[in-house]
Design a protein around this motif. Sequence first.
Motif, PDB file in Angstrom:
ATOM      1  N   SER A 143       0.867  -1.181   0.000  1.00 26.55           N
ATOM      2  CA  SER A 143       0.000   0.000   0.000  1.00 26.55           C
ATOM      3  C   SER A 143       0.906   1.234   0.000  1.00 26.55           C
ATOM      4  CB  SER A 143      -0.888  -0.008   1.246  1.00 26.55           C
ATOM      5  OG  SER A 143      -1.438   1.271   1.460  1.00 26.55           O
ATOM      6  N   TYR A 144       0.637   2.157  -0.920  1.00 24.46           N
ATOM      7  CA  TYR A 144       1.543   3.290  -1.073  1.00 24.46           C
ATOM      8  C   TYR A 144       1.090   4.535  -0.306  1.00 24.46           C
ATOM      9  CZ  TYR A 144       5.006   6.188  -3.438  1.00 24.46           C
ATOM     10  OH  TYR A 144       6.075   7.007  -3.709  1.00 24.46           O
ATOM     11  N   ASP A 145      -0.098   4.484   0.306  1.00 24.56           N
ATOM     12  CA  ASP A 145      -0.608   5.661   1.012  1.00 24.56           C
ATOM     13  C   ASP A 145      -1.619   5.227   2.060  1.00 24.56           C
ATOM     14  OD1 ASP A 145      -3.294   5.576  -0.443  1.00 24.56           O
ATOM     15  OD2 ASP A 145      -1.884   5.772  -2.092  1.00 24.56           O
ATOM     16  N   LYS A 167       3.020  -6.702  -5.898  1.00 24.64           N
ATOM     17  CA  LYS A 167       2.153  -5.696  -6.505  1.00 24.64           C
ATOM     18  C   LYS A 167       2.164  -4.441  -5.642  1.00 24.64           C
ATOM     19  CE  LYS A 167      -1.184  -9.004  -8.447  1.00 24.64           C
ATOM     20  NZ  LYS A 167      -2.607  -9.445  -8.445  1.00 24.64           N
ATOM     21  N   ILE A 168       1.885  -3.303  -6.278  1.00 24.30           N
ATOM     22  CA  ILE A 168       1.759  -2.040  -5.555  1.00 24.30           C
ATOM     23  C   ILE A 168       0.422  -1.408  -5.937  1.00 24.30           C
ATOM     24  CG2 ILE A 168       2.746   0.258  -5.156  1.00 24.30           C
ATOM     25  CD1 ILE A 168       5.459  -0.910  -6.073  1.00 24.30           C
ATOM     26  N   GLU A 187       6.983   1.959 -10.961  1.00 21.60           N
ATOM     27  CA  GLU A 187       6.798   0.911 -11.972  1.00 21.60           C
ATOM     28  C   GLU A 187       8.068   0.126 -12.262  1.00 21.60           C
ATOM     29  OE1 GLU A 187       5.068   3.244 -15.072  1.00 21.60           O
ATOM     30  OE2 GLU A 187       3.251   3.612 -13.867  1.00 21.60           O
ATOM     31  N   LYS A 188       9.207   0.634 -11.821  1.00 21.72           N
ATOM     32  CA  LYS A 188      10.465  -0.126 -11.939  1.00 21.72           C
ATOM     33  C   LYS A 188      10.538  -1.239 -10.898  1.00 21.72           C
ATOM     34  CE  LYS A 188      13.185   3.849 -13.585  1.00 21.72           C
ATOM     35  NZ  LYS A 188      14.294   4.784 -13.240  1.00 21.72           N
ATOM     36  N   ILE A 189       9.718  -1.149  -9.843  1.00 24.15           N
ATOM     37  CA  ILE A 189       9.791  -2.085  -8.713  1.00 24.15           C
ATOM     38  C   ILE A 189       8.885  -3.287  -8.927  1.00 24.15           C
ATOM     39  CG2 ILE A 189       9.421  -2.340  -6.229  1.00 24.15           C
ATOM     40  CD1 ILE A 189       9.883   0.747  -6.056  1.00 24.15           C
ATOM     41  N   VAL A 222       2.075  -1.875 -10.903  1.00 27.05           N
ATOM     42  CA  VAL A 222       1.383  -0.895 -10.067  1.00 27.05           C
ATOM     43  C   VAL A 222      -0.042  -0.709 -10.581  1.00 27.05           C
ATOM     44  CG1 VAL A 222       1.436   1.432  -9.105  1.00 27.05           C
ATOM     45  CG2 VAL A 222       3.577   0.311  -9.737  1.00 27.05           C
ATOM     46  N   TYR A 223      -1.005  -0.719  -9.654  1.00 22.93           N
ATOM     47  CA  TYR A 223      -2.390  -0.415 -10.023  1.00 22.93           C
ATOM     48  C   TYR A 223      -2.752   0.932  -9.413  1.00 22.93           C
ATOM     49  CZ  TYR A 223      -7.381  -0.622 -10.697  1.00 22.93           C
ATOM     50  OH  TYR A 223      -8.661  -0.339 -11.088  1.00 22.93           O
TER      51      TYR A 223
END
Length: 539
Positions: free
Chosen positions: A274-276, A338-339, A354-356, A359-360
């Motif tokens: 989770s990015y946020d 996934k991110i 997106e390099k990692i 991403v959705y």
Amino acid sequence: MIYNWESIEINYGRIERLYAKKIERVLSTSYLFIYINSGEGMLSIDIDKFLFSKGDLLFIPAESTYHLQFKNTCCVDYYLLPFQLYQTKAINRDTYTKVALKNENSIMKSFVFQSADTIQPMMEDLFKLEQDESINNHFLKKAKRSLIFHYFVTNQPQKIPKNTMIAIEETKRYMEKHYADTISTALLAKRAGVSPKYYSQLFKKEYGIGVQDFLTEIRIRRAKELLIKTSNSLRVIAASVGYADEFYLSRVFKKIVGIPPTNYRKKREVKIASYDFSTTGHLLALQIIPYAAPLHPKWTSYYYQHFRDDIPIHLNTYKIHSEWENNIQKLSAEKPDKIIAKDDISAEEKQELEKIAPVYYYSFKNSSWKSQLLEIATYINCEIDAENYLKRYEDKVKETRKLWKESLESEVVLVVSLFKNTLVLNRSRTAIDLVYKDLGFTSAQPEEDIHLSEAITLSDLVSLNPTYLFVNIRQDMETISAWDKLKCSTEWNRIAAVKNKKVAFIHSDPWNEYSASSHLRVLDNLRELMIEKEKVQAY
């Protein structure tokens, strides 16, 4: 550890004498000494808790979140003395600089110095000197401060004296260490030197949870960790956490977590980052615990308290939008599968993410939290979980509306936040969607004038004249100081809600987060506020 104090410079702030029974969870920007003149209660520092009483000296490290709460039955009186530490360091042979020591927490062995009675006259003298405007007082104040710090450095506690509450604290630590053993209330009471019935009463009163419930929480938390980090069978895990067999573990696990341990393990097989904050709230509503998420004991207190052991990778929360490179580096090292992120981040940030991993991005600004939840659920094949959550939410809305109907059906309502010296209306989408739309409370503003995070003057607030206020006071020293002035002002006390004592205080978490989880938690918060109000009225 600091060994050479000759290279250390100490800058003190102004000493205060306070009588408030509760300091909400605050991020300390400096070190603090707190001397307890009168009262007893509990000090929380990050996730640790400590008991204190009259005559104790408390130490708060810099850059830690702390919470001070006194028992309601006691008289409260304490001194608060802030200070900063600086160390002189050589840049080259002839040039030196001062460096602030912000995380030097090894200067102490304890956060609570018990029976530090010799400190009291020093604090009292210093406080009197601060009130005296004589020019030469500077030298006396510096001497008193130095004596206080000298006591602190030279009187590290050798042995904690035995008393009942400290003995109970020790049994709590015993459970945290020996959870795999057979532990009964009778055994713990014997270790504390009191009867089982009295032990249970004191434990529940101090920690807000029953003895066996606390032990169950520890065991289930450890079981979660083993399910994620090992391939051990349920039978082996059950034995490792103190349960007789895997069947009993499964029953208890499902009761506490909501799903069986096998499902919990399966849901964690794919490492979703989770990015946020909002994404974390959506994933948890779908019973997906992120592999990585932004966590902090202050900024995401609920998630930190309940899921810090379940989420292996803790991303930074400080300046999350402007200093995102730190989180990119951490995710790059940990390699999630996934991110999931909101779609309102910068193109540069997206490119690095997106390099990692795949991403959705879900639509955030232009869609409701319900649409966001369904969108994420479709991506990770959790549509049934989303539908169940939305049904649960609607049921809770009906229940909350019924609970508050009598109190608010004739009121006009506003949700107000104070940040530093600025008053803000409807600081979050959650407040607007839930309070005015879902619950149907009448706004003191016309519907067409309701805007997100709108700054307002005190005069304009008085003109709107709400008859019921939900108020959020940000918990930093500057805002708290502004609030102390505001609540004493004539204009503030002219507002109908204030005059009639119809003000409910709310917290930033969960009110300022926009997610599925935060909406349900706000409803729970409203229920707690109503129950608290009924208790006060009954009293």
